[in-house]
Design a protein around this motif. Structure first.
Motif, short mmCIF file in Angstrom:
data_model
loop_
_atom_site.label_atom_id
_atom_site.label_comp_id
_atom_site.label_asym_id
_atom_site.label_seq_id
_atom_site.Cartn_x
_atom_site.Cartn_y
_atom_site.Cartn_z
N LYS A 274 4.23 -11.06 9.04
CA LYS A 274 5.08 -11.38 7.88
C LYS A 274 4.55 -11.37 6.60
O LYS A 274 5.06 -10.54 5.45
CB LYS A 274 5.90 -12.91 8.21
N THR A 275 3.38 -11.88 6.33
CA THR A 275 2.61 -11.68 5.38
C THR A 275 2.11 -10.38 4.77
O THR A 275 2.33 -9.99 3.76
CB THR A 275 1.40 -12.65 5.41
N ASN A 276 1.81 -9.65 5.81
CA ASN A 276 1.29 -8.27 5.48
C ASN A 276 2.42 -7.46 5.18
O ASN A 276 2.40 -6.45 4.30
CB ASN A 276 0.69 -7.51 6.86
N THR A 277 3.79 -7.61 5.59
CA THR A 277 4.84 -6.97 5.18
C THR A 277 5.05 -7.07 3.70
O THR A 277 5.33 -6.03 2.92
CB THR A 277 6.01 -7.41 5.96
N LYS A 278 5.04 -8.30 3.33
CA LYS A 278 5.21 -8.74 2.14
C LYS A 278 4.10 -7.87 1.04
O LYS A 278 4.49 -7.57 0.00
CB LYS A 278 5.27 -10.14 1.61
N LYS A 279 3.09 -8.18 1.46
CA LYS A 279 1.92 -7.41 0.59
C LYS A 279 2.03 -5.97 0.61
O LYS A 279 1.69 -5.38 -0.38
CB LYS A 279 0.63 -8.08 1.19
N ALA B 144 4.59 -4.27 0.83
CA ALA B 144 5.53 -3.91 -0.03
C ALA B 144 5.36 -3.93 -1.53
O ALA B 144 5.47 -2.85 -2.37
CB ALA B 144 6.96 -4.69 0.25
N LEU B 145 4.83 -5.04 -1.77
CA LEU B 145 4.35 -5.15 -3.21
C LEU B 145 3.27 -4.04 -3.67
O LEU B 145 3.16 -3.61 -4.69
CB LEU B 145 3.72 -6.65 -3.43
N ALA B 146 2.18 -3.84 -2.60
CA ALA B 146 1.04 -3.03 -3.04
C ALA B 146 1.93 -1.48 -3.11
O ALA B 146 1.35 -0.79 -4.14
CB ALA B 146 0.26 -2.89 -1.64
N GLY B 147 2.74 -1.31 -2.38
CA GLY B 147 3.54 0.11 -2.72
C GLY B 147 4.14 0.32 -4.00
O GLY B 147 4.01 1.24 -4.76
N VAL B 148 4.92 -0.95 -4.40
CA VAL B 148 5.46 -1.05 -5.86
C VAL B 148 4.56 -0.69 -7.01
O VAL B 148 4.46 0.04 -7.90
CB VAL B 148 6.07 -2.39 -6.04
#
Length: 205
Positions: free
Chosen positions: A36-41, A43-47
């Motif tokens: 779950k944490t990796n998914t959020k990070k 996504a933000l890294a992609g932005v």
């Protein structure tokens, strides 16, 4: 309980049978929050990677190097929100995309990745914003500037006698100082209204 097995073998089987449920509980508890944490990070890294690439359209030349302050702003944001390894990954992917799109040169790799790594490590160790900004400036301006010389000579075909080994320090410093100031203003504003802590807490879940 274990027919046909000798005493030591039976004991080993009993230990393994008792341990298997513990391994199952340990691994299932650790993996779910991590995914779950990796998914959020991610996504933000992609932005942030997209911001760095688009921001490079506003670069300016200094002594033969394209300076992109937005990339260094992204480095600091990655350090504070994601950590050093995400920061290096974002810097690498953004530099690669910039080169493929004709928005940067090979100098983008040492110019962004060194600063991302150093400021990420400093924030991870100190949680101090000023130390993080200083790490970005030193990592990009000094370390990245020095590493740009072998990149220019061995990968870009420039003659070693035509450029000094410290020639890229000044343009890299100009770029990273500008980006670090922008990042500092943004992070201080987020810190004052507690938004920064909320974002960090959300990414840590």
């Amino acid at each position: 309980m274990y027919p046909g097995c000798s005493g030591p073998v039976r004991e080993l089987c009993a230990v393994l049978a008792a341990a298997l449920p513990l391994f199952h509980v340990a691994f299932t508890r650790k993996r779910r929050p991590k995914m779950k944490t990796n998914t959020k990070k991610i996504a933000l890294a992609g932005v942030l990677c997209a911001v760095a690439v688009v921001g490079s359209m506003f670069s300016f030349p200094v002594f033969g190097s394209k300076c992109a302050p937005v990339q260094h702003m992204v480095n600091v944001l990655c350090a504070v929100l994601l950590g050093p390894w995400y920061g290096v990954a974002v810097a690498f992917v953004a530099s690669l995309l910039r080169n493929l799109l004709g928005l940067g040169s090979l100098m983008a790799f040492p110019g962004s990745m060194c600063g991302a790594l150093l400021c990420g490590i400093l924030y991870h160790k100190t949680k101090n914003l000023l130390a993080t900004l200083a790490g970005e400036v030193f990592g990009t301006g000094i370390i990245g500037g020095l590493l740009a010389w072998p990149v220019a000579v061995f990968l870009m075909g420039k003659a070693a006698g035509d450029i000094a080994f410290y020639a890229y320090i000044v343009p890299f410093l100009v770029s990273t100082v500008g980006g670090s100031i922008i990042a500092g203003v943004v992070l201080i504003a987020l810190e004052k209204n507690s938004t920064l802590k909320k974002m960090q807490a959300s990414l840590a879940r």
